[in-house]
Write a protein that holds these residues in place. Sequence first.
Motif, mmCIF file in Angstrom:
data_model
loop_
_atom_site.group_PDB
_atom_site.id
_atom_site.type_symbol
_atom_site.label_atom_id
_atom_site.label_comp_id
_atom_site.label_asym_id
_atom_site.label_seq_id
_atom_site.Cartn_x
_atom_site.Cartn_y
_atom_site.Cartn_z
ATOM 1 N N LYS A 203 3.575 0.292 -2.669
ATOM 2 C CA LYS A 203 2.555 1.793 -3.034
ATOM 3 C C LYS A 203 3.654 2.113 -4.242
ATOM 4 O O LYS A 203 4.842 2.297 -3.917
ATOM 5 C CB LYS A 203 2.181 3.002 -1.590
ATOM 6 C CG LYS A 203 3.489 3.562 -1.495
ATOM 7 C CD LYS A 203 2.787 4.672 -0.142
ATOM 8 C CE LYS A 203 4.031 4.744 0.489
ATOM 9 N NZ LYS A 203 3.320 6.338 1.268
ATOM 10 N N CYS B 41 0.274 -0.602 -6.072
ATOM 11 C CA CYS B 41 1.007 -1.615 -5.727
ATOM 12 C C CYS B 41 0.568 -3.710 -6.657
ATOM 13 O O CYS B 41 -0.974 -3.262 -7.053
ATOM 14 C CB CYS B 41 0.038 -2.587 -4.536
ATOM 15 S SG CYS B 41 0.669 -3.798 -3.624
ATOM 16 N N GLY C 288 4.654 3.041 -8.885
ATOM 17 C CA GLY C 288 4.695 2.673 -7.565
ATOM 18 C C GLY C 288 5.471 0.755 -7.429
ATOM 19 O O GLY C 288 6.932 0.997 -7.791
ATOM 20 N N ARG D 168 1.944 8.411 -4.192
ATOM 21 C CA ARG D 168 1.041 7.293 -3.845
ATOM 22 C C ARG D 168 1.455 6.726 -5.425
ATOM 23 O O ARG D 168 2.218 8.002 -6.270
ATOM 24 C CB ARG D 168 -0.407 8.003 -4.298
ATOM 25 C CG ARG D 168 -0.669 9.346 -3.436
ATOM 26 C CD ARG D 168 -2.346 10.132 -2.841
ATOM 27 N NE ARG D 168 -3.102 8.720 -3.463
ATOM 28 C CZ ARG D 168 -4.133 8.089 -2.375
ATOM 29 N NH1 ARG D 168 -3.569 8.657 -1.417
ATOM 30 N NH2 ARG D 168 -5.005 7.081 -3.427
ATOM 31 N N PRO E 275 -2.563 -0.373 -2.157
ATOM 32 C CA PRO E 275 -1.995 0.447 -1.334
ATOM 33 C C PRO E 275 -1.669 0.152 -0.244
ATOM 34 O O PRO E 275 -3.052 0.124 0.193
ATOM 35 C CB PRO E 275 -1.221 1.243 -2.456
ATOM 36 C CG PRO E 275 -2.299 1.239 -3.321
ATOM 37 C CD PRO E 275 -3.513 0.370 -3.395
ATOM 38 N N ASN E 276 -0.693 0.202 0.230
ATOM 39 C CA ASN E 276 -0.396 0.530 1.571
ATOM 40 C C ASN E 276 1.042 0.926 2.134
ATOM 41 O O ASN E 276 1.699 1.322 1.018
ATOM 42 C CB ASN E 276 -1.242 -0.679 2.738
ATOM 43 C CG ASN E 276 0.401 -1.995 2.220
ATOM 44 O OD1 ASN E 276 1.419 -1.612 1.725
ATOM 45 N ND2 ASN E 276 0.354 -2.758 3.392
#
Length: 566
Positions: A566, A505, A463, A502, A561-562
């Motif tokens: 992410k 974060c 991530g 995916r 996460p965004n």
Amino acid sequence: MAQSYSADVNFNTQSSDNDPVRSASYGIYPKERVIYGCILGYCVLHFLIRLITSPVLTLDEASFALLGQSFQLGYSWDHPPLLTWFFAALNASVGISIASVAALKYILFAVGLCAYYKAALTVFEWMDNEGFLHRRLDLAAGAVGALALIFTLGWAGHEDKIPQILDFSALSLLLLCLTKALTNKGYFWWVAFGITTGISALSHWQLILFPFCLICAAMGMKSLTRPHYDANGDRLSPPAITWIRVGVALAATLVVYTAHGMWLLQDGGPANALTLADFGFGPDIIFTTQEGIKSFLVDRTLALRTSILSAAKFTMPLGVLFLMLFWPMWFAYIYPFFPKREVEEGPFERTWRRLFSYTLRLSIIIICLISLVTGHSLTTPWMLPVFMAFPIWLFFQVQRSGPYFIAMKAFGVIVGLSVVLVMAGRFVDWSEDIMGCAETRCRAYQPISDFSTSLTREGFADGTIVGNEPHLTGNLRSTFPDARMIDLHYPLKAFPPATAGRGACLVVWREQAAMPADLVDFLKSEIRIQDVDTSPQGAIRKNLINSREKHSVLYYRFLKPNKNCK
């Protein structure tokens, strides 16, 4: 054309076992292969010392590892792209590690030292009465050895300062290309000179000062800009430098630099953000009042003083040691009754000495003018292009004022001792510095590996990691090679975009339990995460490397996460 030399240039060397200064047997040691071997051994030993000591990237190394996650035309105004491209190449090939970064650094240093030595070999020549050229290998070796007595290269360059190592290597290649261009026909070396000039500008834009002053000095010398007869006086040779050749070099420079230059000038690029304040003429400058004029003059005077002091410091301790060892060359200027030592110079010696003398003077004048006009105090990165040819110029003074048999040997001994002491000092510094540094500032002893292991146990596998300390985030880059690192000290567009998959974060910071305000603002404005809990989700406390008493604490928090994290 054959030159005649006075028989009085030997300074009574007939009474000694040494060859006179104008003998073809004088100055033929040390041999080239010995110096190249010493350069290689010097860099290999320092590479091994780097591996044995701190397993942590330095601040400069971590910063470039952080930005080297992707290849871009530019990253930020104050962060030239060339070294970042090297780190991006490392990242894409062997990965970022202590070994790969140290190898890159000392390969660059070895290339720079060899190029500097080769350039010195090109210029330290003299012509005998038969028209044959002879190399002064001792002076060339002395010039490259003198670099070990300049603090920035001899000590600081090993402690950190990898950008200055690249700067030195780029300028050394540039100097080599120019010496070859002035001594060879055709345009090949002029194109190479232009390419290396562009490469130097990509390393640091202020490095352009050195080639600019070299060209200005050369164009002002009749011995280089006018046709001349060859060594035998039979054939008229063309000028060594012409405007056409300079134009060819300039075209090659523009080809190399154009892509990055367009990035700087693009809409919204760094160059468009420049204001008069960046050039020392901000709104606080007032010329309508006496106090405003006085403040302006005081600021400029202080900036000039600081720049002059920086210039003097840059040459230390080489300058002082040189004056002590070769005192006969300057003592006559302060004590007129002392005999002045001067050897009659040949055309090649005189031309090269004047070229580097004019270059040095012009460079110093320009940095003084920059300080006076802008009010900026120029520091070490500016001094390297100013004093790049300083060691070569010093040994032209040695050649001009006659033989120094004892002083040259003493200088070699001092250089050797300096090299050994610096190597030993690096071990002492590594073992003792932990005792005096503050826990939050002991960068070389941060337990990065332990932090990474603990973060993995807490659930981070892949991530984005966001931080506010380039040394921390850059080092985490070496332990999480597949993760994306972001640091608030650089614009978000300097980092690669988030992957399509995916990932987590994770926000990390040190020194205080609550998330720092600047990090919170960055998350909200740049990462677009509005709901930020400023309390730490966890804290990892580990002992510093080489210490059982001092420790470092890493605070972290996982955020939702965004698309940006992410």
